[in-house]
Design an enzyme around this catalytic site. Structure first.
Site, PDB file in Angstrom:
ATOM      1  N   TYR A   1       0.815  -1.226   0.000  1.00 18.83           N
ATOM      2  CA  TYR A   1       0.000   0.000   0.000  1.00 18.83           C
ATOM      3  C   TYR A   1       0.842   1.266   0.000  1.00 18.83           C
ATOM      4  O   TYR A   1       0.329   2.350  -0.232  1.00 18.83           O
ATOM      5  CB  TYR A   1      -1.000   0.012   1.174  1.00 18.83           C
ATOM      6  CG  TYR A   1      -0.388  -0.014   2.559  1.00 18.83           C
ATOM      7  CD1 TYR A   1       0.322   1.076   3.073  1.00 18.83           C
ATOM      8  CD2 TYR A   1      -0.533  -1.125   3.373  1.00 18.83           C
ATOM      9  CE1 TYR A   1       0.877   1.054   4.331  1.00 18.83           C
ATOM     10  CE2 TYR A   1       0.013  -1.163   4.644  1.00 18.83           C
ATOM     11  CZ  TYR A   1       0.718  -0.076   5.114  1.00 18.83           C
ATOM     12  OH  TYR A   1       1.268  -0.120   6.367  1.00 18.83           O
TER      13      TYR A   1
ATOM     14  N   MET B   1      -2.479  -6.407   6.325  1.00 17.31           N
ATOM     15  CA  MET B   1      -2.087  -5.711   5.092  1.00 17.31           C
ATOM     16  C   MET B   1      -0.716  -6.136   4.566  1.00 17.31           C
ATOM     17  O   MET B   1      -0.073  -5.385   3.842  1.00 17.31           O
ATOM     18  CB  MET B   1      -2.106  -4.198   5.344  1.00 17.31           C
ATOM     19  CG  MET B   1      -3.453  -3.678   5.830  1.00 17.31           C
ATOM     20  SD  MET B   1      -3.378  -1.934   6.220  1.00 17.31           S
ATOM     21  CE  MET B   1      -4.964  -1.672   7.030  1.00 17.31           C
TER      22      MET B   1
HETATM   23  N1  HPA Z   1      -7.034  -4.723   9.711  1.00 17.00           N
HETATM   24  C1  HPA Z   1      -5.988  -4.722   8.858  1.00 17.00           C
HETATM   25  N2  HPA Z   1      -4.733  -4.725   9.244  1.00 17.00           N
HETATM   26  C2  HPA Z   1      -4.492  -4.749  10.568  1.00 17.00           C
HETATM   27  C3  HPA Z   1      -5.524  -4.764  11.513  1.00 17.00           C
HETATM   28  C4  HPA Z   1      -6.871  -4.751  11.059  1.00 17.00           C
HETATM   29  O1  HPA Z   1      -7.842  -4.742  11.843  1.00 17.00           O
HETATM   30  N3  HPA Z   1      -4.931  -4.765  12.740  1.00 17.00           N
HETATM   31  C5  HPA Z   1      -3.585  -4.798  12.525  1.00 17.00           C
HETATM   32  N4  HPA Z   1      -3.316  -4.786  11.223  1.00 17.00           N
END
Ligand code: HPA
Length: 261
Positions: A75, A198
């Site tokens: 990202y 992610m």
């Molecule tokens: N979503 C996406 N990535 C993340 C999250 C989440 O809730 N918590 C830590 N990384």
């Protein structure tokens, strides 16, 4: 000079990539050679907080290991293969096994913040793939048992010895950097996910392409969006990730100790 030429005679066969807020895990490395990513061509200099951007090479429980404190995420640039130069150099330097760690949100009420989850499989929901644009039949990489059954068994055994309740589950890759909506989280629950994050998935795909054995562990930093009213934030990820670092250190140290035996 690539990584191979900078190892000063050290011969790590396993590398660990540390996820958000897991920087302290480098403390398990004895007598490390520390190489800033800026000295390693193509290594991504992390632009987000919680990622150091240094490579540590030293011993964990008597075994030589390379630890990447910090990764770049797709990202940040829109490029799914942002970690390719780092993985290629690890391969060239003799790395055969890759241990990936990350921070993730839980899709299950039974998996609380602070837990560790070993990946059994993943769902690539990003629409990206780091092998897109690569040519050759080798890119049709089988993804059955992407997370190596032998390494998974070893992690479970290490967790048992350390009395760490290691959860197991399916990690969904969401591109980010915005967090998911509650509706997206409900979808991930329906399609069989256990946690969402992610990172990790593109690295797993590229490492499998390079013939490395892979295992991965998530630190659960929060309940995912909408679960019990949760609204995740980067601050929460960093704070809760740091809390889980102690268990991650013990788990990995035991894993390397027993891997050698
Ligand atoms: N979503 C996406 N990535 C993340 C999250 C989440 O809730 N918590 C830590 N990384």
């Amino acid at each position: 000079m690539s990584l191979k030429d900078k190892l000063q005679g050290r011969t790590p066969r396993t590398a660990i990539i540390l996820g958000s807020a897991l920087g302290d895990v480098v403390e398990i490395v004895r007598d490390p050679l520390v190489i800033p990513y800026t000295e390693l061509p193509g290594f991504p200099v992390p632009k987000i907080s919680g990622h150091a951007g240094k490579l540590y090479v030293g011993e964990v429980a008597g075994q030589q290991v390379a630890v990447l404190a910090g990764r770049a995420h797709p990202y940040e640039s829109g490029k799914a293969d942002v970690m390719r130069p780092a993985l290629d150099q690890l391969k060239e330097a003799g790395i055969e096994t890759l241990v990936l760690t990350n921070a993730a949100g839980s899709l299950k009420l039974s998996m609380k913040p602070g837990s560790l989850m070993m990946l059994t499989d993943h769902i690539n929901y990003s629409g990206m793939n780091p092998l897109i644009g690569q040519h050759g039949d080798e890119n049709f990489v089988p993804m059955t048992n992407a997370y190596d059954p032998g390494l998974r068994k070893a992690l479970l055994a290490a967790a048992k010895k350390e009395k760490i309740a290691l959860k197991q589950g399916v990690y969904c890759w969401y591109s980010g950097p915005s967090f998911e909506t509650p509706a997206e989280i409900r979808m991930f629950q329906i399609i069989g996910g256990s946690a969402v994050g992610m990172s990790t998935v593109p690295e797993t795909i590229m490492a499998r392409r390079l013939g490395m054995r892979v295992c991965a562990i998530s630190t659960i930093t929060n309940l995912a969006a909408g679960i019990k009213g949760a609204s995740p934030s980067h601050e929460e990820t960093k704070r809760e990730g740091q809390k889980a670092a102690g268990n991650m250190k013990r788990l990995l140290t035991r894993f390397f100790k027993d891997m050698k035996a």
